[in-house]
Design a protein around this motif. Structure first.
Motif, PDB file in Angstrom:
ATOM      1  N   UNK A 108       6.638 -15.912  -2.967  1.00 27.04           N
ATOM      2  CA  UNK A 108       7.268 -15.234  -4.122  1.00 27.04           C
ATOM      3  C   UNK A 108       6.534 -15.236  -5.375  1.00 27.04           C
ATOM      4  N   UNK A 109       5.667 -16.557  -5.729  1.00 34.26           N
ATOM      5  CA  UNK A 109       4.743 -16.710  -6.669  1.00 34.26           C
ATOM      6  C   UNK A 109       3.673 -15.744  -6.461  1.00 34.26           C
ATOM      7  N   UNK A 110       3.197 -15.473  -5.284  1.00 32.55           N
ATOM      8  CA  UNK A 110       2.361 -14.429  -4.927  1.00 32.55           C
ATOM      9  C   UNK A 110       2.531 -13.200  -5.108  1.00 32.55           C
ATOM     10  N   UNK A 111       3.720 -12.675  -4.967  1.00 28.72           N
ATOM     11  CA  UNK A 111       4.071 -11.592  -5.151  1.00 28.72           C
ATOM     12  C   UNK A 111       4.177 -11.281  -6.478  1.00 28.72           C
ATOM     13  N   UNK A 112       4.512 -12.101  -7.213  1.00 29.80           N
ATOM     14  CA  UNK A 112       4.972 -11.997  -8.795  1.00 29.80           C
ATOM     15  C   UNK A 112       3.469 -11.971  -9.551  1.00 29.80           C
ATOM     16  N   UNK A 113       2.425 -12.237  -8.746  1.00 26.10           N
ATOM     17  CA  UNK A 113       1.098 -12.425  -9.223  1.00 26.10           C
ATOM     18  C   UNK A 113       0.491 -10.882  -8.931  1.00 26.10           C
ATOM     19  N   UNK A 114       1.141  -9.860  -8.396  1.00 22.50           N
ATOM     20  CA  UNK A 114       0.628  -8.823  -8.037  1.00 22.50           C
ATOM     21  C   UNK A 114       0.825  -7.646  -8.871  1.00 22.50           C
ATOM     22  N   UNK A 115      -0.008  -6.732  -9.152  1.00 22.15           N
ATOM     23  CA  UNK A 115       0.300  -5.669  -9.928  1.00 22.15           C
ATOM     24  C   UNK A 115       0.004  -4.483  -9.064  1.00 22.15           C
ATOM     25  N   UNK A 116       1.019  -3.534  -8.915  1.00 24.18           N
ATOM     26  CA  UNK A 116       0.930  -2.486  -7.984  1.00 24.18           C
ATOM     27  C   UNK A 116       0.662  -1.108  -8.724  1.00 24.18           C
ATOM     28  N   UNK A 117      -0.209  -0.567  -8.068  1.00 20.79           N
ATOM     29  CA  UNK A 117      -0.635   1.043  -8.660  1.00 20.79           C
ATOM     30  C   UNK A 117      -0.208   1.943  -7.573  1.00 20.79           C
ATOM     31  N   UNK A 118       0.524   2.997  -7.775  1.00 23.57           N
ATOM     32  CA  UNK A 118       0.727   3.973  -6.840  1.00 23.57           C
ATOM     33  C   UNK A 118      -0.504   4.926  -6.835  1.00 23.57           C
ATOM     34  N   UNK A 119      -0.695   5.628  -5.574  1.00 24.78           N
ATOM     35  CA  UNK A 119      -1.531   6.655  -5.324  1.00 24.78           C
ATOM     36  C   UNK A 119      -0.635   7.799  -4.676  1.00 24.78           C
ATOM     37  N   UNK A 120      -0.491   8.949  -5.420  1.00 26.66           N
ATOM     38  CA  UNK A 120       0.304  10.202  -4.861  1.00 26.66           C
ATOM     39  C   UNK A 120      -0.903  11.321  -4.510  1.00 26.66           C
ATOM     40  N   UNK A 121      -0.990  11.390  -3.163  1.00 29.02           N
ATOM     41  CA  UNK A 121      -2.339  12.247  -2.923  1.00 29.02           C
ATOM     42  C   UNK A 121      -1.731  13.105  -1.529  1.00 29.02           C
ATOM     43  N   UNK A 122      -2.470  14.027  -1.278  1.00 23.15           N
ATOM     44  CA  UNK A 122      -2.356  15.030  -0.369  1.00 23.15           C
ATOM     45  C   UNK A 122      -2.855  14.273   0.854  1.00 23.15           C
ATOM     46  N   UNK A 123      -2.187  13.507   1.580  1.00 25.28           N
ATOM     47  CA  UNK A 123      -2.794  12.830   2.821  1.00 25.28           C
ATOM     48  C   UNK A 123      -2.742  13.661   4.099  1.00 25.28           C
ATOM     49  N   UNK A 124      -1.851  14.702   3.917  1.00 26.09           N
ATOM     50  CA  UNK A 124      -1.864  15.789   5.154  1.00 26.09           C
ATOM     51  C   UNK A 124      -1.864  17.095   4.592  1.00 26.09           C
ATOM     52  N   UNK A 125      -1.739  18.134   5.377  1.00 25.57           N
ATOM     53  CA  UNK A 125      -1.642  19.372   4.845  1.00 25.57           C
ATOM     54  C   UNK A 125      -3.247  19.865   4.518  1.00 25.57           C
ATOM     55  N   UNK A 126      -3.172  21.093   3.942  1.00 24.65           N
ATOM     56  CA  UNK A 126      -4.624  21.671   3.921  1.00 24.65           C
ATOM     57  C   UNK A 126      -5.560  21.108   2.938  1.00 24.65           C
ATOM     58  N   UNK A 127      -5.210  20.148   2.289  1.00 24.27           N
ATOM     59  CA  UNK A 127      -5.837  19.443   1.129  1.00 24.27           C
ATOM     60  C   UNK A 127      -6.194  18.029   1.605  1.00 24.27           C
ATOM     61  N   UNK A 128      -5.889  17.760   2.864  1.00 26.13           N
ATOM     62  CA  UNK A 128      -5.845  16.172   3.195  1.00 26.13           C
ATOM     63  C   UNK A 128      -7.167  15.576   2.979  1.00 26.13           C
ATOM     64  N   UNK A 129      -8.378  16.262   3.209  1.00 29.33           N
ATOM     65  CA  UNK A 129      -9.744  15.621   2.768  1.00 29.33           C
ATOM     66  C   UNK A 129      -9.728  15.215   1.650  1.00 29.33           C
ATOM     67  N   UNK A 130      -9.125  15.852   0.507  1.00 28.77           N
ATOM     68  CA  UNK A 130      -8.925  15.296  -0.680  1.00 28.77           C
ATOM     69  C   UNK A 130      -8.359  14.069  -0.971  1.00 28.77           C
ATOM     70  N   UNK A 131      -7.179  14.225  -0.275  1.00 36.04           N
ATOM     71  CA  UNK A 131      -6.157  12.997  -0.388  1.00 36.04           C
ATOM     72  C   UNK A 131      -6.859  11.672   0.230  1.00 36.04           C
ATOM     73  N   UNK A 132      -7.345  12.139   1.385  1.00 39.46           N
ATOM     74  CA  UNK A 132      -7.854  10.757   2.212  1.00 39.46           C
ATOM     75  C   UNK A 132      -9.084  10.329   1.427  1.00 39.46           C
TER      76      UNK A 132
END
Length: 373
Positions: free
Chosen positions: A16-40
Protein backbone atom coordinates in the motif's frame (compact mmCIF):
# COMPACT_ATOMS: atom_id res chain seq x y z
CA UNK A 1 -4.23 -21.91 4.69
CA UNK A 2 -4.50 -19.34 7.48
CA UNK A 3 -0.75 -18.73 7.25
CA UNK A 4 -1.03 -18.21 3.50
CA UNK A 5 -3.89 -15.75 3.90
CA UNK A 6 -2.03 -13.87 6.62
CA UNK A 7 1.07 -13.71 4.42
CA UNK A 8 -1.00 -12.39 1.47
CA UNK A 9 -2.61 -9.79 3.71
CA UNK A 10 0.81 -8.72 4.93
CA UNK A 11 2.01 -8.35 1.34
CA UNK A 12 -1.00 -6.17 0.50
CA UNK A 13 -0.34 -4.05 3.59
CA UNK A 14 3.32 -3.68 2.63
CA UNK A 15 2.40 -2.79 -0.98
CA UNK A 16 0.00 0.00 0.00
CA UNK A 17 2.67 2.62 0.80
CA UNK A 18 4.38 1.88 -2.54
CA UNK A 19 1.10 2.59 -4.36
CA UNK A 20 0.66 5.76 -2.34
CA UNK A 21 4.11 6.86 -3.53
CA UNK A 22 3.14 6.63 -7.20
CA UNK A 23 1.93 9.50 -9.41
CA UNK A 24 -0.13 8.25 -12.32
CA UNK A 25 -0.16 10.18 -15.61
CA UNK A 26 -2.57 9.13 -18.33
CA UNK A 27 -1.79 8.88 -22.04
CA UNK A 28 -4.73 8.97 -24.43
CA UNK A 29 -3.42 8.07 -27.89
CA UNK A 30 -4.41 6.29 -31.13
CA UNK A 31 -2.84 2.91 -30.44
CA UNK A 32 -4.97 1.36 -33.20
CA UNK A 33 -6.56 2.70 -36.36
CA UNK A 34 -5.10 4.71 -39.23
CA UNK A 35 -3.01 6.91 -36.90
CA UNK A 36 -1.59 4.01 -34.86
CA UNK A 37 2.03 4.84 -35.73
CA UNK A 38 1.58 8.24 -34.06
CA UNK A 39 0.06 6.73 -30.94
CA UNK A 40 2.69 4.03 -30.60
CA UNK A 41 5.49 6.61 -30.84
CA UNK A 42 3.68 8.76 -28.26
CA UNK A 43 3.60 5.80 -25.87
CA UNK A 44 7.26 4.95 -26.46
CA UNK A 45 8.50 8.52 -25.94
CA UNK A 46 6.46 9.13 -22.79
CA UNK A 47 7.46 5.73 -21.37
CA UNK A 48 11.16 6.45 -21.92
CA UNK A 49 10.90 9.90 -20.34
CA UNK A 50 9.14 8.39 -17.32
CA UNK A 51 11.85 5.75 -16.99
CA UNK A 52 14.56 8.40 -17.13
CA UNK A 53 12.74 10.54 -14.57
CA UNK A 54 12.18 7.61 -12.21
CA UNK A 55 15.87 6.71 -12.41
CA UNK A 56 16.58 10.21 -11.07
CA UNK A 57 14.13 9.92 -8.18
CA UNK A 58 10.79 10.64 -9.83
CA UNK A 59 8.77 13.75 -9.02
CA UNK A 60 8.14 14.94 -5.45
CA UNK A 61 10.09 11.83 -4.47
CA UNK A 62 7.44 9.60 -6.04
CA UNK A 63 7.57 7.19 -8.95
CA UNK A 64 5.70 8.19 -12.13
CA UNK A 65 3.50 5.55 -13.75
CA UNK A 66 2.10 5.91 -17.28
CA UNK A 67 -1.47 4.68 -17.82
CA UNK A 68 -2.34 4.21 -21.51
CA UNK A 69 -5.80 4.22 -23.08
CA UNK A 70 -6.46 3.76 -26.80
CA UNK A 71 -8.66 6.39 -28.46
CA UNK A 72 -8.27 4.73 -31.91
CA UNK A 73 -8.19 8.18 -33.53
CA UNK A 74 -11.98 8.29 -33.17
CA UNK A 75 -14.05 10.81 -31.15
CA UNK A 76 -16.45 8.19 -29.81
CA UNK A 77 -13.59 5.95 -28.68
CA UNK A 78 -11.88 9.00 -27.18
CA UNK A 79 -14.89 9.79 -25.01
CA UNK A 80 -14.83 6.23 -23.66
CA UNK A 81 -11.04 6.38 -23.14
CA UNK A 82 -11.43 9.65 -21.24
CA UNK A 83 -14.09 8.14 -18.99
CA UNK A 84 -11.80 5.20 -18.22
CA UNK A 85 -8.80 7.42 -17.45
CA UNK A 86 -10.91 9.72 -15.29
CA UNK A 87 -11.61 6.81 -12.96
CA UNK A 88 -8.01 5.55 -12.78
CA UNK A 89 -6.60 8.08 -10.31
CA UNK A 90 -4.50 10.00 -12.85
CA UNK A 91 -3.00 13.37 -11.96
CA UNK A 92 -3.13 14.55 -15.58
CA UNK A 93 -3.56 13.23 -19.12
CA UNK A 94 -1.38 13.63 -22.19
CA UNK A 95 -3.11 13.58 -25.56
CA UNK A 96 -4.18 13.34 -28.08
CA UNK A 97 -3.34 13.44 -31.80
CA UNK A 98 -6.26 14.94 -33.75
CA UNK A 99 -8.35 17.96 -32.83
CA UNK A 100 -11.78 16.33 -33.10
CA UNK A 101 -10.52 13.42 -30.99
CA UNK A 102 -9.07 15.68 -28.30
CA UNK A 103 -12.23 17.77 -28.33
CA UNK A 104 -14.39 14.73 -27.61
CA UNK A 105 -12.55 14.29 -24.31
CA UNK A 106 -12.20 17.94 -23.26
CA UNK A 107 -15.37 18.36 -21.27
CA UNK A 108 -14.99 14.98 -19.59
CA UNK A 109 -11.57 15.86 -18.22
CA UNK A 110 -12.77 19.33 -17.25
CA UNK A 111 -15.73 17.87 -15.37
CA UNK A 112 -13.33 15.66 -13.39
CA UNK A 113 -10.84 18.52 -12.82
CA UNK A 114 -8.15 16.59 -14.70
CA UNK A 115 -5.47 18.44 -16.65
CA UNK A 116 -5.31 17.50 -20.33
CA UNK A 117 -2.24 18.48 -22.38
CA UNK A 118 -2.79 17.81 -26.08
CA UNK A 119 0.14 17.25 -28.42
CA UNK A 120 -1.39 17.25 -31.90
CA UNK A 121 -4.69 19.10 -31.57
CA UNK A 122 -4.24 22.45 -33.31
CA UNK A 123 -7.85 23.58 -33.90
CA UNK A 124 -8.28 27.18 -32.70
CA UNK A 125 -11.52 26.59 -30.86
CA UNK A 126 -10.07 24.07 -28.41
CA UNK A 127 -8.64 26.89 -26.30
CA UNK A 128 -11.48 29.33 -26.93
CA UNK A 129 -13.99 27.57 -24.66
CA UNK A 130 -12.68 28.82 -21.32
CA UNK A 131 -11.87 25.35 -20.00
CA UNK A 132 -9.74 25.43 -16.86
CA UNK A 133 -7.62 22.34 -17.41
CA UNK A 134 -6.85 22.21 -21.15
CA UNK A 135 -3.35 22.93 -22.50
CA UNK A 136 -1.42 22.01 -25.64
CA UNK A 137 2.23 21.80 -26.60
CA UNK A 138 1.44 22.13 -30.33
CA UNK A 139 0.67 25.49 -31.98
CA UNK A 140 -2.67 26.68 -33.38
CA UNK A 141 -4.22 26.43 -36.83
CA UNK A 142 -4.27 30.18 -37.41
CA UNK A 143 -0.48 30.36 -36.99
CA UNK A 144 -0.09 27.55 -39.51
CA UNK A 145 -2.58 29.10 -41.94
CA UNK A 146 -0.67 32.37 -42.03
CA UNK A 147 2.58 30.52 -42.78
CA UNK A 148 0.78 28.61 -45.55
CA UNK A 149 -0.58 31.79 -47.10
CA UNK A 150 2.82 33.48 -47.08
CA UNK A 151 4.58 30.38 -48.41
CA UNK A 152 2.13 30.04 -51.30
CA UNK A 153 2.61 33.73 -52.08
CA UNK A 154 6.42 33.46 -52.04
CA UNK A 155 6.26 30.42 -54.34
CA UNK A 156 4.29 32.47 -56.86
CA UNK A 157 1.07 30.42 -56.92
CA UNK A 158 -1.97 32.39 -58.09
CA UNK A 159 -4.79 29.81 -58.40
CA UNK A 160 -5.20 27.65 -55.32
CA UNK A 161 -7.39 24.61 -54.70
CA UNK A 162 -8.13 23.95 -51.00
CA UNK A 163 -9.28 20.50 -49.95
CA UNK A 164 -10.15 19.48 -46.38
CA UNK A 165 -11.89 16.53 -44.71
CA UNK A 166 -14.54 18.28 -42.57
CA UNK A 167 -12.85 17.41 -39.26
CA UNK A 168 -12.56 20.33 -36.84
CA UNK A 169 -8.81 20.54 -37.46
CA UNK A 170 -8.87 20.32 -41.26
CA UNK A 171 -11.93 22.53 -41.85
CA UNK A 172 -10.62 25.15 -39.44
CA UNK A 173 -7.21 25.22 -41.11
CA UNK A 174 -8.83 25.42 -44.56
CA UNK A 175 -11.04 28.33 -43.50
CA UNK A 176 -8.11 30.21 -41.95
CA UNK A 177 -5.92 29.58 -44.99
CA UNK A 178 -8.59 30.89 -47.37
CA UNK A 179 -8.94 34.03 -45.25
CA UNK A 180 -5.21 34.71 -45.00
CA UNK A 181 -4.57 33.99 -48.69
CA UNK A 182 -7.00 36.79 -49.48
CA UNK A 183 -5.25 39.11 -47.04
CA UNK A 184 -1.62 38.60 -48.05
CA UNK A 185 -1.82 38.16 -51.85
CA UNK A 186 -3.88 38.55 -55.00
CA UNK A 187 -4.11 34.76 -55.40
CA UNK A 188 -7.55 33.26 -55.95
CA UNK A 189 -9.02 30.19 -54.28
CA UNK A 190 -10.54 28.47 -57.30
CA UNK A 191 -11.73 25.32 -55.48
CA UNK A 192 -12.83 24.73 -51.88
CA UNK A 193 -14.36 21.41 -50.89
CA UNK A 194 -14.03 18.29 -48.73
CA UNK A 195 -13.30 14.60 -49.07
CA UNK A 196 -14.43 11.83 -46.74
CA UNK A 197 -11.63 10.52 -44.51
CA UNK A 198 -11.12 6.79 -44.63
CA UNK A 199 -12.17 6.43 -48.26
CA UNK A 200 -9.72 4.88 -50.70
CA UNK A 201 -10.73 6.32 -54.08
CA UNK A 202 -10.38 10.07 -54.58
CA UNK A 203 -10.51 10.17 -58.38
CA UNK A 204 -13.85 11.99 -58.39
CA UNK A 205 -12.69 14.88 -56.20
CA UNK A 206 -9.35 15.02 -58.06
CA UNK A 207 -11.19 15.26 -61.38
CA UNK A 208 -13.37 18.09 -60.06
CA UNK A 209 -10.33 19.92 -58.72
CA UNK A 210 -8.50 19.51 -62.00
CA UNK A 211 -11.41 21.13 -63.86
CA UNK A 212 -10.87 24.30 -61.78
CA UNK A 213 -7.32 24.53 -63.21
CA UNK A 214 -5.37 25.33 -60.03
CA UNK A 215 -1.61 25.73 -60.03
CA UNK A 216 -1.33 24.22 -56.52
CA UNK A 217 -3.42 22.09 -54.14
CA UNK A 218 -3.48 22.87 -50.40
CA UNK A 219 -4.71 19.79 -48.53
CA UNK A 220 -5.44 20.37 -44.86
CA UNK A 221 -6.34 16.80 -43.83
CA UNK A 222 -4.24 13.88 -42.56
CA UNK A 223 -1.38 11.85 -43.98
CA UNK A 224 -3.27 8.65 -44.96
CA UNK A 225 -5.54 10.58 -47.33
CA UNK A 226 -2.67 12.82 -48.49
CA UNK A 227 -0.67 9.77 -49.53
CA UNK A 228 -3.57 8.39 -51.54
CA UNK A 229 -4.21 11.77 -53.18
CA UNK A 230 -0.58 11.99 -54.27
CA UNK A 231 -0.57 8.48 -55.68
CA UNK A 232 -3.89 8.81 -57.50
CA UNK A 233 -2.98 12.28 -58.81
CA UNK A 234 0.15 10.79 -60.38
CA UNK A 235 -1.79 7.85 -61.79
CA UNK A 236 -4.17 10.21 -63.59
CA UNK A 237 -1.21 12.11 -65.07
CA UNK A 238 -1.79 15.36 -63.17
CA UNK A 239 1.50 16.87 -62.00
CA UNK A 240 0.14 19.91 -60.15
CA UNK A 241 2.15 20.66 -56.97
CA UNK A 242 0.58 19.87 -53.61
CA UNK A 243 1.11 21.26 -50.10
CA UNK A 244 -0.15 19.69 -46.90
CA UNK A 245 -0.83 20.91 -43.42
CA UNK A 246 1.03 19.66 -40.39
CA UNK A 247 -1.09 16.49 -40.12
CA UNK A 248 0.62 15.21 -43.27
CA UNK A 249 3.96 15.16 -41.44
CA UNK A 250 4.43 11.41 -41.08
CA UNK A 251 6.79 9.06 -42.96
CA UNK A 252 3.85 6.74 -43.63
CA UNK A 253 2.75 9.32 -46.20
CA UNK A 254 5.69 8.32 -48.41
CA UNK A 255 4.92 4.62 -47.94
CA UNK A 256 1.27 5.17 -48.93
CA UNK A 257 2.02 7.43 -51.90
CA UNK A 258 5.23 5.80 -53.08
CA UNK A 259 8.44 7.77 -53.41
CA UNK A 260 7.80 8.91 -56.97
CA UNK A 261 4.37 10.36 -56.19
CA UNK A 262 5.50 11.87 -52.87
CA UNK A 263 8.58 13.55 -54.35
CA UNK A 264 8.17 17.32 -54.39
CA UNK A 265 5.29 17.36 -51.88
CA UNK A 266 5.42 20.37 -49.54
CA UNK A 267 4.11 20.38 -46.00
CA UNK A 268 4.00 22.71 -43.00
CA UNK A 269 5.22 21.57 -39.61
CA UNK A 270 7.08 22.49 -36.48
CA UNK A 271 10.65 21.15 -36.83
CA UNK A 272 10.69 17.41 -37.56
CA UNK A 273 12.67 15.26 -35.07
CA UNK A 274 15.97 15.31 -37.00
CA UNK A 275 15.89 19.13 -37.08
CA UNK A 276 15.39 19.67 -33.35
CA UNK A 277 17.97 22.24 -32.29
CA UNK A 278 19.19 21.33 -28.80
CA UNK A 279 21.82 18.93 -27.48
CA UNK A 280 19.20 17.60 -25.04
CA UNK A 281 16.87 16.69 -27.89
CA UNK A 282 19.64 14.96 -29.82
CA UNK A 283 20.67 13.01 -26.71
CA UNK A 284 17.09 11.91 -26.08
CA UNK A 285 16.61 10.82 -29.69
CA UNK A 286 19.81 8.78 -29.44
CA UNK A 287 18.48 7.10 -26.29
CA UNK A 288 15.14 6.52 -28.01
CA UNK A 289 16.83 4.90 -31.00
CA UNK A 290 18.94 2.71 -28.73
CA UNK A 291 15.89 1.49 -26.81
CA UNK A 292 13.44 1.04 -29.68
CA UNK A 293 15.76 0.62 -32.70
CA UNK A 294 13.96 3.42 -34.54
CA UNK A 295 13.44 7.18 -34.44
CA UNK A 296 10.06 8.87 -33.86
CA UNK A 297 8.14 9.12 -37.11
CA UNK A 298 6.98 12.69 -36.66
CA UNK A 299 7.13 15.69 -34.37
CA UNK A 300 3.72 15.02 -32.85
CA UNK A 301 4.91 12.15 -30.70
CA UNK A 302 7.82 14.31 -29.54
CA UNK A 303 5.28 16.97 -28.53
CA UNK A 304 3.66 14.31 -26.32
CA UNK A 305 7.04 14.07 -24.61
CA UNK A 306 6.97 17.81 -24.08
CA UNK A 307 3.51 17.47 -22.55
CA UNK A 308 4.91 14.93 -20.08
CA UNK A 309 7.78 17.26 -19.17
CA UNK A 310 5.41 20.20 -18.68
CA UNK A 311 3.15 18.16 -16.40
CA UNK A 312 5.90 16.79 -14.15
CA UNK A 313 7.66 20.18 -14.03
CA UNK A 314 4.43 21.84 -12.92
CA UNK A 315 3.72 19.15 -10.32
CA UNK A 316 7.22 19.61 -8.91
CA UNK A 317 6.91 23.40 -9.02
CA UNK A 318 3.48 23.44 -7.41
CA UNK A 319 4.63 20.89 -4.82
CA UNK A 320 1.36 19.06 -5.33
CA UNK A 321 -0.73 16.95 -7.70
CA UNK A 322 -3.79 19.09 -6.96
CA UNK A 323 -5.03 19.93 -10.47
CA UNK A 324 -6.01 23.51 -9.65
CA UNK A 325 -2.55 24.26 -8.26
CA UNK A 326 -0.79 22.51 -11.14
CA UNK A 327 -2.92 24.28 -13.79
CA UNK A 328 -2.25 27.63 -12.16
CA UNK A 329 1.48 26.91 -12.13
CA UNK A 330 1.40 26.01 -15.82
CA UNK A 331 -0.34 29.25 -16.75
CA UNK A 332 1.45 31.70 -14.50
CA UNK A 333 4.81 30.31 -13.40
CA UNK A 334 6.01 27.82 -16.01
CA UNK A 335 8.09 30.11 -18.22
CA UNK A 336 10.53 29.11 -20.98
CA UNK A 337 10.72 25.53 -19.75
CA UNK A 338 13.43 23.60 -21.65
CA UNK A 339 11.79 20.84 -23.69
CA UNK A 340 12.56 18.57 -26.61
CA UNK A 341 11.10 20.95 -29.21
CA UNK A 342 12.40 24.16 -27.61
CA UNK A 343 11.31 26.27 -24.69
CA UNK A 344 7.67 26.12 -23.57
CA UNK A 345 5.39 28.59 -21.88
CA UNK A 346 1.58 28.71 -21.85
CA UNK A 347 -0.72 31.70 -22.08
CA UNK A 348 -3.88 32.28 -20.06
CA UNK A 349 -6.02 29.96 -22.22
CA UNK A 350 -3.49 27.11 -22.37
CA UNK A 351 -1.93 27.75 -25.78
CA UNK A 352 1.78 27.27 -26.24
CA UNK A 353 3.62 30.55 -26.74
CA UNK A 354 6.15 31.23 -29.46
CA UNK A 355 6.38 28.13 -31.67
CA UNK A 356 7.18 28.66 -35.37
CA UNK A 357 6.08 26.61 -38.37
CA UNK A 358 8.50 25.61 -41.12
CA UNK A 359 8.01 24.50 -44.72
CA UNK A 360 9.35 21.06 -45.68
CA UNK A 361 9.59 19.24 -48.98
CA UNK A 362 9.81 15.50 -49.69
CA UNK A 363 12.87 14.73 -51.82
CA UNK A 364 13.33 11.94 -54.36
CA UNK A 365 14.54 9.54 -51.64
CA UNK A 366 11.42 10.16 -49.55
CA UNK A 367 13.23 12.22 -46.90
CA UNK A 368 11.75 15.38 -45.36
CA UNK A 369 13.97 18.37 -46.19
CA UNK A 370 13.66 21.74 -44.45
CA UNK A 371 13.28 24.61 -46.90
CA UNK A 372 14.88 27.98 -46.16
CA UNK A 373 15.66 27.22 -42.49
Amino acid sequence: MKKVLCFAAALCFMAAPAFAETIRIGLMAPMTGSWASEGQDMRDIVTLLAEELNAKGGVLGKRVEIVVEDDAGDPRAAALAAQRLATRNVAAVIGTYGSSVAEAAQNIYDDYDIIQVANGATSNRLTEKGLNFFFRTCPRNDEQAMVAANALKSMGFSKIAILHDNTSYARGLADDARKFIGEVSDAKVVFFNALTPGERDFNTVLTRMRASDPDVILFTGYYPEAGLLLRQKMEMGWDVPMMGGDATNNPDLVEIAGRQAASGFYFLSPPVPQDLPTDEARAFLAAFEKKYNKLPGSIWAVLAGDAFTAIVTAIEGAGSTDSKKVADYMRTRLKDMPALTGTISFNSVGDRIGDVYRVYQVNAEGAFVLMNP
